[in-house]
Write a protein that holds these residues in place. Structure first.
Motif, PDB file in Angstrom:
ATOM      1  N   GLY A   1      46.845 -24.391 -62.248  1.00 35.66           N
ATOM      2  CA  GLY A   1      47.919 -25.180 -62.838  1.00 35.66           C
ATOM      3  C   GLY A   1      49.311 -24.711 -62.450  1.00 35.66           C
TER       4      GLY A   1
ATOM      5  N   PHE B   1      41.223 -28.283 -63.879  1.00 36.26           N
ATOM      6  CA  PHE B   1      42.293 -27.284 -63.867  1.00 36.26           C
ATOM      7  C   PHE B   1      41.733 -25.932 -64.281  1.00 36.26           C
ATOM      8  CE2 PHE B   1      45.224 -30.843 -63.787  1.00 36.26           C
ATOM      9  CZ  PHE B   1      46.280 -30.336 -63.054  1.00 36.26           C
TER      10      PHE B   1
ATOM     11  N   THR C   1      43.652 -22.688 -65.477  1.00 37.69           N
ATOM     12  CA  THR C   1      45.042 -22.395 -65.764  1.00 37.69           C
ATOM     13  C   THR C   1      45.246 -21.380 -66.883  1.00 37.69           C
ATOM     14  OG1 THR C   1      47.167 -23.413 -66.308  1.00 37.69           O
ATOM     15  CG2 THR C   1      45.211 -24.377 -67.326  1.00 37.69           C
TER      16      THR C   1
ATOM     17  N   GLU D   1      47.003 -28.620 -74.424  1.00 41.02           N
ATOM     18  CA  GLU D   1      46.865 -28.653 -72.963  1.00 41.02           C
ATOM     19  C   GLU D   1      45.611 -29.373 -72.464  1.00 41.02           C
ATOM     20  OE1 GLU D   1      49.114 -27.908 -70.522  1.00 41.02           O
ATOM     21  OE2 GLU D   1      50.428 -27.631 -72.218  1.00 41.02           O
TER      22      GLU D   1
ATOM     23  N   PHE E   1      45.776 -32.508 -69.706  1.00 44.49           N
ATOM     24  CA  PHE E   1      45.151 -32.545 -68.384  1.00 44.49           C
ATOM     25  C   PHE E   1      44.272 -33.784 -68.233  1.00 44.49           C
ATOM     26  CE2 PHE E   1      45.602 -27.731 -68.589  1.00 44.49           C
ATOM     27  CZ  PHE E   1      46.720 -27.720 -67.771  1.00 44.49           C
TER      28      PHE E   1
ATOM     29  N   ALA F   1      39.444 -28.823 -68.009  1.00 44.50           N
ATOM     30  CA  ALA F   1      40.257 -27.632 -67.780  1.00 44.50           C
ATOM     31  C   ALA F   1      39.508 -26.404 -68.276  1.00 44.50           C
ATOM     32  CB  ALA F   1      41.595 -27.757 -68.503  1.00 44.50           C
TER      33      ALA F   1
END
Length: 143
Positions: free
Chosen positions: A59, A86, A88, A95, A99, A107
């Motif tokens: 990310g 992702f 990250t 978050e 995403f 993610a």
């Protein structure tokens, strides 16, 4: 003996140590072929050339962060259908949803457990872990 990979993963990350760990985990535990890109720009080029089954995307990178890279992948007809996960360090309760709203399929938070990375990825991608294990053991004498 050369292992025939069942899947090809493009891993885009600027940190050499993380590149090494992820590549080793995915190759050893899943038998996947892993192509590494050190930047978002290199990742865009390799995504088009290598035609991976999925992309694991950092990310936070200099020059082009993961979100911009994802947007550029989505604009290219040759790469827009590739599933992106992702990986990250930027992680909060909101978050993961962000995403997904951007078009990623999932993610995984850094730091991550190398021993569970394959399982997390296969779950996000909807791939059958048992089929991957069977295919890997069939094509690999040593583990």
């Amino acid at each position: 003996m050369t292992t025939k990979a069942t899947k090809k993963i493009l891993f885009i990350d600027d940190e050499p140590y993380i590149q090494y760990i992820v590549k080793a985990c995915l190759e050893k535990f899943a038998g996947w072929e892993v192509v590494v890109a050190k930047s978002g720009l290199e990742g865009l080029i390799k995504a088009e050339i290598e035609k991976p089954d999925a992309i694991l995307l950092d990310g936070m990178m200099p020059e082009m962060n993961g979100i911009i890279c994802l947007q550029k992948l989505q604009l290219n007809p040759k790469t827009q259908s590739l599933p992106v996960i992702f990986l990250t360090a930027k992680w909060s309760l909101t978050e993961p949803h962000r995403f997904l709203e951007l078009g990623a399929v999932g993610a995984i938070a850094k730091p991550f457990d190398p021993l569970t990375l394959v399982t997390k990825m296969t779950k996000i991608l909807g791939w059958n872990v048992e089929d991957l294990k069977a295919e890997f053991s069939k094509n690999n004498d040593t583990c």
